[in-house]
Write an enzyme that holds these catalytic residues in place. Sequence first.
Site, PDB file in Angstrom:
ATOM      1  N   GLN A   6      37.683 -16.295  23.801  1.00 43.65           N
ATOM      2  CA  GLN A   6      36.507 -15.524  23.398  1.00 43.65           C
ATOM      3  C   GLN A   6      35.268 -16.405  23.391  1.00 43.65           C
ATOM      4  OE1 GLN A   6      36.573 -12.304  23.060  1.00 43.65           O
ATOM      5  NE2 GLN A   6      34.358 -12.461  22.909  1.00 43.65           N
ATOM      6  N   HIS A  49      33.010 -16.981  26.499  1.00 40.64           N
ATOM      7  CA  HIS A  49      32.160 -15.932  27.074  1.00 40.64           C
ATOM      8  C   HIS A  49      30.678 -16.277  26.989  1.00 40.64           C
ATOM      9  CE1 HIS A  49      34.416 -12.687  28.717  1.00 40.64           C
ATOM     10  NE2 HIS A  49      35.270 -12.723  27.719  1.00 40.64           N
ATOM     11  N   GLU A  72      35.478  -6.309  17.553  1.00 38.69           N
ATOM     12  CA  GLU A  72      35.696  -5.710  18.872  1.00 38.69           C
ATOM     13  C   GLU A  72      37.174  -5.882  19.273  1.00 38.69           C
ATOM     14  OE1 GLU A  72      33.846  -7.939  21.977  1.00 38.69           O
ATOM     15  OE2 GLU A  72      34.092  -6.367  23.479  1.00 38.69           O
ATOM     16  N   HIS A  73      37.658  -7.132  19.207  1.00 43.05           N
ATOM     17  CA  HIS A  73      39.075  -7.404  19.484  1.00 43.05           C
ATOM     18  C   HIS A  73      39.725  -7.922  18.217  1.00 43.05           C
ATOM     19  CE1 HIS A  73      36.849  -8.389  23.249  1.00 43.05           C
ATOM     20  NE2 HIS A  73      37.812  -7.682  23.813  1.00 43.05           N
ATOM     21  N   ASP A 112      41.756  -7.859  28.716  1.00 47.97           N
ATOM     22  CA  ASP A 112      40.504  -8.105  29.441  1.00 47.97           C
ATOM     23  C   ASP A 112      40.662  -7.777  30.922  1.00 47.97           C
ATOM     24  OD1 ASP A 112      39.124  -8.911  27.246  1.00 47.97           O
ATOM     25  OD2 ASP A 112      39.193 -11.060  27.676  1.00 47.97           O
ATOM     26  N   HIS A 117      20.997  39.671  15.610  1.00 51.98           N
ATOM     27  CA  HIS A 117      22.389  39.206  15.723  1.00 51.98           C
ATOM     28  C   HIS A 117      23.350  40.351  15.363  1.00 51.98           C
ATOM     29  CE1 HIS A 117      20.472  35.295  15.720  1.00 51.98           C
ATOM     30  NE2 HIS A 117      21.630  34.685  15.890  1.00 51.98           N
TER      31      HIS A 117
HETATM   32  N1  HSO Z   1      36.379 -10.054  26.726  1.00 51.78           N
HETATM   33  C1  HSO Z   1      35.342  -9.384  27.460  1.00 51.78           C
HETATM   34  C2  HSO Z   1      35.799  -8.806  28.761  1.00 51.78           C
HETATM   35  C3  HSO Z   1      36.162  -9.796  29.817  1.00 51.78           C
HETATM   36  N2  HSO Z   1      36.833 -10.935  29.616  1.00 51.78           N
HETATM   37  C4  HSO Z   1      35.925  -9.737  31.152  1.00 51.78           C
HETATM   38  C5  HSO Z   1      37.010 -11.529  30.795  1.00 51.78           C
HETATM   39  N3  HSO Z   1      36.463 -10.833  31.713  1.00 51.78           N
HETATM   40  C6  HSO Z   1      34.721  -8.305  26.584  1.00 51.78           C
HETATM   41  O1  HSO Z   1      35.627  -7.433  26.066  1.00 51.78           O
HETATM   42 ZN    ZN Z   2      37.142 -11.877  27.747  1.00 50.89          ZN
END
Ligand code: HSO
Ligand code: ZN
Length: 434
Positions: free
Chosen positions: A256, A259, A323-324, A357, A416
């Site tokens: 995570q 990202h 979210e996750h 994912d 009505h």
């Molecule tokens: N974890 C990201 C989605 C993703 N991860 C795309 C890798 N590629 C958002 O849910």
């Molecule tokens: Zn991801």
Amino acid sequence: MQTLIWKTLSPAQQADVLTRPALNDEADIGAVVKEIIAAVRSRGDEALRELSQRFERAPREQLRVSEAEIEAACARLDDDIKSAIEAAISNIRTFHAAQVQPVVRVETQPGVVCELRTQAISRVGLYVPGGSAPLPSTVMMLAIPAGLAGCREVVLCTPSPASDEILFAARACGVEKVFAIGGAQAIAAMAYGTQSIPKVDKIFGPGNAYVTEAKGQVSRDWRGSAIDMPAGPSEVLVIADDGANPAFVAADLLSQAEHGPDSQVVLVTTSPLLADAIAGEIKGQLAQLSRRDIAAQALGSSLVILCDNLDEACAISNAYAPEHLIVQTKAPRELLDKLENAGSIFLGAWTPESVGDYASGTNHTLPTYGYARTCSSLGLADYQRRYTVQELSIEGIQGLGPIVQRIADAEGLDAHKNAVTLRLNALSNQQQKD
Ligand code: HSO
Ligand code: ZN
């Protein structure tokens, strides 16, 4: 990673710890996006070409990616990535195809038939970010349900140059119109239409702060476009007990963190020993990652919360609404009934977030920033509209009519009531004749 002992915090401190950082603190994003949208609305493709010159890595005159370009991109790719994408598409298609809802048809009282039906949203726009990691998986997650729902027009925009993987995934998912344009201008183009980019009814997909702001602005304008869901940075919360494998948990937290620098990473555990082991693992694994600088920044604002038991861990997760949510405990499924407000839940040691994912079948477009309290993970239903149909027989209007007349009376709405009275009178006149 900052470590906190939950029970030593006051309720106010606990709430504070779980508060996400403010979004979009650059105050001028709203104004910049407003100007971009106005330019695209008034000057269409001409404005897009100018903005492409200013913002794209590979500015283009021709915004639409041609068949020949897509063909060439597919030819450049190795077979192993193509077959991995095809395998993922198959699972995602299977899971989303199973979401088709049958027509609901109920006779609520004799002769009164009510139906609930679904219909595809006609025109949808998919936004796939470019940036530091172009994500073909996002093409699959957005395009597959669009195809299954039967959307008449599916348009995809992605910054230029579009990666070969994105173009291959778009073709494999049946997307016919791909445009190499990104940013707020792509959202504006899809929301209002230009000479080359068709207007759509709803826009899907993640993006940077400018894209998110543009989605917000076009969705507040009735002439613009609806959007999938509000968005913030990606997040994971892991609940782990002393049975968890520290290397697995560390890898999940890092997946995570890589990202983006603003990714949110939270570990909630009943075991201080495990927390220490995970910290050690993170150090070792982080050093090996190509995106270690990004991941390290995200980890800088991440949290480890030590709690007394798994009930408390669930309560913390419920309050955060991640979210996750990854559950690495001895009996993960036993926690399911206690868990609320998570976008997507990953149960057990063998279920890393990465599978969701990319390829297990579930959608990776999920509510962030606490929106999981009320928003759902993306699915077929987001590409459809629900509508109702009703039909009354003579028996139906005779039975229901008096009820409607009485309520219309109470509301003082004579017309009505008349709409029913005229019909009931017509029926009794006819019956007298027969
Ligand atoms: N974890 C990201 C989605 C993703 N991860 C795309 C890798 N590629 C958002 O849910
Ligand atoms: Zn991801």
